[in-house]
Design a protein around this motif. Structure first.
Motif, mmCIF file in Angstrom:
data_model
loop_
_atom_site.group_PDB
_atom_site.id
_atom_site.type_symbol
_atom_site.label_atom_id
_atom_site.label_comp_id
_atom_site.label_asym_id
_atom_site.label_seq_id
_atom_site.Cartn_x
_atom_site.Cartn_y
_atom_site.Cartn_z
ATOM 1 N N ARG A 49 7.394 105.115 24.919
ATOM 2 C CA ARG A 49 8.301 105.077 23.783
ATOM 3 C C ARG A 49 8.430 103.680 23.181
ATOM 4 O O ARG A 49 8.497 103.524 21.968
ATOM 5 C CB ARG A 49 9.686 105.579 24.229
ATOM 6 C CG ARG A 49 10.642 105.801 23.069
ATOM 7 C CD ARG A 49 11.959 106.405 23.502
ATOM 8 N NE ARG A 49 11.709 107.686 24.174
ATOM 9 C CZ ARG A 49 12.379 108.089 25.254
ATOM 10 N NH1 ARG A 49 13.332 107.360 25.765
ATOM 11 N NH2 ARG A 49 12.109 109.252 25.812
ATOM 12 N N TYR A 50 8.459 102.638 24.022
ATOM 13 C CA TYR A 50 8.796 101.310 23.526
ATOM 14 C C TYR A 50 7.639 100.309 23.479
ATOM 15 O O TYR A 50 7.753 99.274 22.835
ATOM 16 C CB TYR A 50 9.935 100.715 24.361
ATOM 17 C CG TYR A 50 11.211 101.504 24.212
ATOM 18 C CD1 TYR A 50 11.938 101.475 23.021
ATOM 19 C CD2 TYR A 50 11.677 102.306 25.244
ATOM 20 C CE1 TYR A 50 13.096 102.223 22.873
ATOM 21 C CE2 TYR A 50 12.844 103.048 25.111
ATOM 22 C CZ TYR A 50 13.539 103.000 23.924
ATOM 23 O OH TYR A 50 14.682 103.730 23.774
ATOM 24 N N ILE A 51 6.554 100.585 24.140
ATOM 25 C CA ILE A 51 5.413 99.662 24.122
ATOM 26 C C ILE A 51 4.329 100.258 23.241
ATOM 27 O O ILE A 51 3.893 101.387 23.471
ATOM 28 C CB ILE A 51 4.860 99.425 25.540
ATOM 29 C CG1 ILE A 51 5.927 98.814 26.444
ATOM 30 C CG2 ILE A 51 3.631 98.527 25.492
ATOM 31 C CD1 ILE A 51 5.514 98.690 27.900
ATOM 32 N N PRO A 52 3.881 99.499 22.228
ATOM 33 C CA PRO A 52 2.786 100.007 21.388
ATOM 34 C C PRO A 52 1.559 100.305 22.259
ATOM 35 O O PRO A 52 1.071 99.437 22.976
ATOM 36 C CB PRO A 52 2.519 98.868 20.410
ATOM 37 C CG PRO A 52 3.775 98.055 20.414
ATOM 38 C CD PRO A 52 4.359 98.193 21.785
ATOM 39 N N GLN A 53 1.096 101.545 22.235
ATOM 40 C CA GLN A 53 0.021 101.990 23.121
ATOM 41 C C GLN A 53 -1.269 101.192 22.954
ATOM 42 O O GLN A 53 -1.993 100.989 23.917
ATOM 43 C CB GLN A 53 -0.242 103.481 22.910
ATOM 44 C CG GLN A 53 0.947 104.363 23.244
ATOM 45 C CD GLN A 53 1.407 104.205 24.684
ATOM 46 O OE1 GLN A 53 0.670 104.524 25.602
ATOM 47 N NE2 GLN A 53 2.606 103.702 24.885
ATOM 48 N N HIS A 54 -1.543 100.701 21.750
ATOM 49 C CA HIS A 54 -2.772 99.939 21.535
ATOM 50 C C HIS A 54 -2.717 98.558 22.190
ATOM 51 O O HIS A 54 -3.724 97.887 22.322
ATOM 52 C CB HIS A 54 -3.073 99.811 20.034
ATOM 53 C CG HIS A 54 -2.091 98.965 19.297
ATOM 54 N ND1 HIS A 54 -0.873 99.476 18.863
ATOM 55 C CD2 HIS A 54 -2.129 97.673 18.922
ATOM 56 C CE1 HIS A 54 -0.205 98.499 18.256
ATOM 57 N NE2 HIS A 54 -0.946 97.412 18.273
ATOM 58 N N GLU A 55 -1.529 98.126 22.626
ATOM 59 C CA GLU A 55 -1.394 96.823 23.283
ATOM 60 C C GLU A 55 -1.534 96.899 24.800
ATOM 61 O O GLU A 55 -1.612 95.880 25.464
ATOM 62 C CB GLU A 55 -0.040 96.202 22.927
ATOM 63 C CG GLU A 55 0.058 95.796 21.474
ATOM 64 C CD GLU A 55 1.378 95.120 21.136
ATOM 65 O OE1 GLU A 55 2.130 94.748 22.061
ATOM 66 O OE2 GLU A 55 1.646 94.975 19.939
ATOM 67 N N ILE A 56 -1.585 98.085 25.360
ATOM 68 C CA ILE A 56 -1.692 98.231 26.817
ATOM 69 C C ILE A 56 -3.161 98.168 27.217
ATOM 70 O O ILE A 56 -3.977 98.949 26.744
ATOM 71 C CB ILE A 56 -1.062 99.564 27.292
ATOM 72 C CG1 ILE A 56 0.435 99.561 27.002
ATOM 73 C CG2 ILE A 56 -1.333 99.777 28.780
ATOM 74 C CD1 ILE A 56 1.141 100.863 27.327
ATOM 75 N N ARG A 57 -3.482 97.197 28.082
ATOM 76 C CA ARG A 57 -4.850 97.069 28.579
ATOM 77 C C ARG A 57 -4.982 97.569 30.000
ATOM 78 O O ARG A 57 -6.007 98.106 30.387
ATOM 79 C CB ARG A 57 -5.299 95.613 28.514
ATOM 80 C CG ARG A 57 -5.497 95.142 27.084
ATOM 81 C CD ARG A 57 -5.984 93.723 26.983
ATOM 82 N NE ARG A 57 -7.142 93.470 27.831
ATOM 83 C CZ ARG A 57 -7.463 92.261 28.258
ATOM 84 N NH1 ARG A 57 -6.725 91.226 27.955
ATOM 85 N NH2 ARG A 57 -8.531 92.090 29.016
ATOM 86 N N TYR A 58 -3.937 97.351 30.804
ATOM 87 C CA TYR A 58 -3.970 97.727 32.212
ATOM 88 C C TYR A 58 -2.625 98.309 32.604
ATOM 89 O O TYR A 58 -1.600 97.947 32.033
ATOM 90 C CB TYR A 58 -4.228 96.502 33.108
ATOM 91 C CG TYR A 58 -5.493 95.770 32.759
ATOM 92 C CD1 TYR A 58 -6.729 96.249 33.181
ATOM 93 C CD2 TYR A 58 -5.466 94.600 32.004
ATOM 94 C CE1 TYR A 58 -7.897 95.588 32.855
ATOM 95 C CE2 TYR A 58 -6.622 93.933 31.681
ATOM 96 C CZ TYR A 58 -7.839 94.425 32.113
ATOM 97 O OH TYR A 58 -8.990 93.782 31.785
ATOM 98 N N VAL A 59 -2.650 99.163 33.614
ATOM 99 C CA VAL A 59 -1.413 99.708 34.170
ATOM 100 C C VAL A 59 -1.406 99.359 35.654
ATOM 101 O O VAL A 59 -2.358 99.664 36.382
ATOM 102 C CB VAL A 59 -1.327 101.237 33.982
ATOM 103 C CG1 VAL A 59 -0.079 101.790 34.656
ATOM 104 C CG2 VAL A 59 -1.336 101.587 32.494
#
Length: 161
Positions: A5-15
């Motif tokens: 909901r709060y983190i732009p998905q295109h900015e996530i590189r790793y989990v």
């Protein structure tokens, strides 16, 4: 849900699954592996007791194990609670990866950075060899905690002559 909901998905590189709750970690890595791919998802290894429970679980066996097989949530928490710090060490020709490992044998290497950003996440299966110019982020126990840990085996009889 909150991350989505709060983190732009295109900015996530790793989990990185770092929760003390193994079921929550499993659900998170399973969900995000579908979105970002297996190679982008990491989790801490289960404790010895949890490993016995999970030995047949593909969810726990197939993920990249963060920082090393012996680096559990409990160990990380213990180091931090006892004054441990995350430290950045820039490697050079005069201070190599091998020098770092010898000098910081109690530290847990976490990540390798370059001038461009994150180079790699250190995992149990990634034989990392950082080079001069790269920076190693590591979790180092407080010097006092290391001293106390090293003296645990001593008894009164050992210290008197």
């Amino acid at each position: 849900e909150q991350a989505e909901r709060y983190i732009p998905q295109h900015e996530i590189r790793y989990v990185l699954a770092l929760s003390p709750n193994r079921q929550l970690n499993a659900l998170g890595i399973q969900h995000f592996a579908h979105l970002y791919g297996e190679e982008q998802v990491y989790s801490l290894p289960p404790s010895d007791m949890e490993q016995k429970k999970n030995r047949d679980s593909a969810t726990f066996r197939s993920r990249q194990v963060l920082f090393g097989k012996e680096v559990t949530y409990s160990r990380l928490r213990n180091i931090i609670e006892n004054g441990g710090k995350v430290k950045a060490t820039r490697l050079a020709e005069a201070f190599s990866w091998q020098d770092f490992l010898q000098t910081n044998h109690d530290a847990i290497p976490l990540f390798v950075l370059s001038d461009k950003g994150l180079e790699c996440i250190i995992t149990a299966d990634n034989p990392v060899q950082p080079t001069a110019g790269q920076t190693v982020l590591s979790l180092s126990p407080a010097k006092e905690a290391v001293r106390n840990e090293n003296n645990i085996g001593q008894t009164r009889g050992d210290s008197t002559s």
